[in-house]
Write a protein that holds these residues in place. Structure first.
Motif, PDB file in Angstrom:
ATOM      1  N   ARG A 104       0.844  -1.204   0.000  1.00  0.00           N
ATOM      2  CA  ARG A 104       0.000   0.000   0.000  1.00  0.00           C
ATOM      3  C   ARG A 104       0.876   1.250   0.000  1.00  0.00           C
ATOM      4  N   ASP A 105       1.583   1.437  -1.098  1.00  0.00           N
ATOM      5  CA  ASP A 105       2.558   2.515  -1.226  1.00  0.00           C
ATOM      6  C   ASP A 105       2.252   3.324  -2.487  1.00  0.00           C
ATOM      7  N   ILE A 106       2.336   4.632  -2.391  1.00  0.00           N
ATOM      8  CA  ILE A 106       2.009   5.500  -3.517  1.00  0.00           C
ATOM      9  C   ILE A 106       2.916   5.237  -4.718  1.00  0.00           C
ATOM     10  N   ARG A 107       4.181   4.921  -4.468  1.00  0.00           N
ATOM     11  CA  ARG A 107       5.105   4.629  -5.572  1.00  0.00           C
ATOM     12  C   ARG A 107       4.674   3.373  -6.331  1.00  0.00           C
ATOM     13  N   VAL A 108       4.261   2.369  -5.571  1.00  0.00           N
ATOM     14  CA  VAL A 108       3.760   1.136  -6.191  1.00  0.00           C
ATOM     15  C   VAL A 108       2.517   1.443  -7.025  1.00  0.00           C
ATOM     16  N   ILE A 109       1.614   2.228  -6.440  1.00  0.00           N
ATOM     17  CA  ILE A 109       0.366   2.576  -7.131  1.00  0.00           C
ATOM     18  C   ILE A 109       0.646   3.347  -8.418  1.00  0.00           C
ATOM     19  N   ALA A 110       1.595   4.266  -8.369  1.00  0.00           N
ATOM     20  CA  ALA A 110       1.933   5.070  -9.552  1.00  0.00           C
ATOM     21  C   ALA A 110       2.368   4.179 -10.712  1.00  0.00           C
ATOM     22  N   TRP A 111       3.281   3.252 -10.433  1.00  0.00           N
ATOM     23  CA  TRP A 111       3.805   2.389 -11.491  1.00  0.00           C
ATOM     24  C   TRP A 111       2.766   1.379 -11.980  1.00  0.00           C
ATOM     25  N   THR A 112       2.017   0.775 -11.061  1.00  0.00           N
ATOM     26  CA  THR A 112       1.017  -0.219 -11.481  1.00  0.00           C
ATOM     27  C   THR A 112      -0.118   0.439 -12.262  1.00  0.00           C
ATOM     28  N   THR A 113      -0.511   1.636 -11.844  1.00  0.00           N
ATOM     29  CA  THR A 113      -1.563   2.354 -12.562  1.00  0.00           C
ATOM     30  C   THR A 113      -1.144   2.607 -14.006  1.00  0.00           C
ATOM     31  N   LEU A 114       0.080   3.016 -14.199  1.00  0.00           N
ATOM     32  CA  LEU A 114       0.607   3.319 -15.532  1.00  0.00           C
ATOM     33  C   LEU A 114       0.816   2.052 -16.363  1.00  0.00           C
ATOM     34  N   ILE A 115       1.535   1.099 -15.801  1.00  0.00           N
ATOM     35  CA  ILE A 115       1.907  -0.108 -16.552  1.00  0.00           C
ATOM     36  C   ILE A 115       0.684  -0.934 -16.939  1.00  0.00           C
ATOM     37  N   PHE A 116      -0.225  -1.148 -15.997  1.00  0.00           N
ATOM     38  CA  PHE A 116      -1.378  -1.990 -16.307  1.00  0.00           C
ATOM     39  C   PHE A 116      -2.429  -1.243 -17.119  1.00  0.00           C
ATOM     40  N   GLY A 117      -2.340   0.076 -17.147  1.00  0.00           N
ATOM     41  CA  GLY A 117      -3.167   0.842 -18.085  1.00  0.00           C
ATOM     42  C   GLY A 117      -2.721   0.583 -19.514  1.00  0.00           C
ATOM     43  N   ILE A 118      -1.415   0.549 -19.726  1.00  0.00           N
ATOM     44  CA  ILE A 118      -0.857   0.264 -21.061  1.00  0.00           C
ATOM     45  C   ILE A 118      -1.206  -1.162 -21.490  1.00  0.00           C
ATOM     46  N   ILE A 119      -1.096  -2.112 -20.555  1.00  0.00           N
ATOM     47  CA  ILE A 119      -1.434  -3.512 -20.862  1.00  0.00           C
ATOM     48  C   ILE A 119      -2.912  -3.638 -21.221  1.00  0.00           C
ATOM     49  N   LEU A 120      -3.771  -2.901 -20.525  1.00  0.00           N
ATOM     50  CA  LEU A 120      -5.206  -2.900 -20.842  1.00  0.00           C
ATOM     51  C   LEU A 120      -5.441  -2.390 -22.259  1.00  0.00           C
ATOM     52  N   TYR A 121      -4.723  -1.350 -22.633  1.00  0.00           N
ATOM     53  CA  TYR A 121      -4.855  -0.791 -23.986  1.00  0.00           C
ATOM     54  C   TYR A 121      -4.471  -1.821 -25.044  1.00  0.00           C
ATOM     55  N   ILE A 122      -3.361  -2.516 -24.813  1.00  0.00           N
ATOM     56  CA  ILE A 122      -2.891  -3.525 -25.766  1.00  0.00           C
ATOM     57  C   ILE A 122      -3.917  -4.655 -25.897  1.00  0.00           C
ATOM     58  N   ALA A 123      -4.457  -5.096 -24.755  1.00  0.00           N
ATOM     59  CA  ALA A 123      -5.422  -6.204 -24.765  1.00  0.00           C
ATOM     60  C   ALA A 123      -6.732  -5.816 -25.429  1.00  0.00           C
ATOM     61  N   ASP A 124      -7.087  -4.530 -25.363  1.00  0.00           N
ATOM     62  CA  ASP A 124      -8.397  -4.087 -25.850  1.00  0.00           C
ATOM     63  C   ASP A 124      -8.360  -3.565 -27.288  1.00  0.00           C
ATOM     64  N   LYS A 125      -7.197  -3.609 -27.920  1.00  0.00           N
ATOM     65  CA  LYS A 125      -7.041  -3.007 -29.250  1.00  0.00           C
ATOM     66  C   LYS A 125      -7.925  -3.652 -30.315  1.00  0.00           C
ATOM     67  N   ASN A 126      -8.070  -4.961 -30.271  1.00  0.00           N
ATOM     68  CA  ASN A 126      -8.768  -5.675 -31.334  1.00  0.00           C
ATOM     69  C   ASN A 126     -10.200  -6.036 -30.954  1.00  0.00           C
ATOM     70  N   ASN A 127     -11.012  -6.271 -31.965  1.00  0.00           N
ATOM     71  CA  ASN A 127     -12.395  -6.685 -31.746  1.00  0.00           C
ATOM     72  C   ASN A 127     -12.478  -8.210 -31.753  1.00  0.00           C
ATOM     73  N   PHE A 128     -12.880  -8.779 -30.625  1.00  0.00           N
ATOM     74  CA  PHE A 128     -13.045 -10.223 -30.506  1.00  0.00           C
ATOM     75  C   PHE A 128     -14.491 -10.528 -30.152  1.00  0.00           C
ATOM     76  N   ASN A 129     -14.934 -11.749 -30.368  1.00  0.00           N
ATOM     77  CA  ASN A 129     -16.325 -12.080 -30.066  1.00  0.00           C
ATOM     78  C   ASN A 129     -16.550 -13.430 -29.401  1.00  0.00           C
TER      79      ASN A 129
END
Length: 255
Positions: free
Chosen positions: A102-127
């Motif tokens: 529960r550290d702000i530094r951890v939150i800063a990096w995870t918020t950024l990194i996993f936001g980018i990973i979410l973008y990559i995963a959501d790029k394509n249309n799947f069904n």
């Protein structure tokens, strides 16, 4: 009294909105607690806020949950998919290691990194859909991804949706899987927290009742409108939000 009521209202908004969106409720609650010394914030209030979200998701999916008696396969898959985060969550909780995350530094990096990973995963249309493609293999994949959500800033909803999208589920069903898996996760966290409440002889008061009620309302409407939104739009707005928050925190910390 008025100050505490306002604080509960703010915390309920944060919990209700961020619990089921891919932006991390724990991160937002920690950030707010760090920036502002909320006097109403406590173990009891934290449990009450999560109970409100749990009741909301159960109420929203009440028909699906009642139908589980006729769909034991889905019930089994929800249980199996929830086991990884419940087991690892208990281990982190019992060893008290979870508090070191529960550290702000951890939150800063995870918020950024996993936001980018979410973008990559959501790029394509799947069904792919829950009805035809959810099985032990796919639900365990999502379940093990959920373990990462024990780190504040990752977001349980976000990582579950990310895993679903990586498995080529459509956005709606990825979100629905995330919501269904949130029920055992929230219930398990509440059970562990109730243990501490009993040990400390805490009693529910009007602030706790307010926290449950307000969190319920904000959680319910967040789920409802998010599922409408996700049918029409991508997750880019949440990715952008995470990038802004992550960069802002990193700039604040390291500047």
């Amino acid at each position: 009294m008025l100050t505490e009521v306002i604080e509960i209202f703010i915390l309920s908004i944060i919990q209700g909105i961020s619990e089921f969106l891919p932006i991390s409720s724990s991160a937002h609650l920690i950030i707010v607690s760090t920036l502002y010394d909320f006097k109403a914030s406590s173990l009891l209030i934290d449990v009450s806020l999560h109970l409100g979200s749990l009741f909301a998701i159960i109420f929203y999916f009440k028909k699906d949950l009642l139908d589980l008696k006729n769909n034991q396969k889905l019930l089994m898959l929800i249980i199996i998919g929830s086991l990884p985060i419940m087991i690892f969550g208990y281990l982190l909780y019992s060893t008290n290691f979870i508090n070191h995350l529960r550290d702000i530094r951890v939150i800063a990096w995870t918020t950024l990194i996993f936001g980018i990973i979410l973008y990559i995963a959501d790029k394509n249309n799947f069904n792919k859909s829950i009805r035809t493609n959810l099985n032990i293999k796919t639900v365990l994949f999502i379940g093990f991804f959920q373990i990462l959500a024990l780190v504040p800033g990752v977001s349980r909803a976000g990582i579950a949706i990310t895993a679903g999208r990586l498995l080529k589920f459509n956005r709606y069903d990825s979100s629905k899987i995330s919501f269904l898996l949130s029920i055992p996760a929230l219930a398990g966290a509440s059970v562990l927290s109730f243990k501490d409440i009993f040990i400390n002889n805490l009693e529910f008061n009007y602030l706790a009742i307010m926290a449950v009620s307000m969190s319920f309302l904000f959680s319910y409407f967040t789920v409802k409108f998010f599922l409408v939104y996700i049918n029409k739009f991508s997750l880019n707005i949440f990715v952008l939000y995470r990038l802004i928050i992550g960069i802002f925190l990193l700039f604040t910390i390291y500047n």
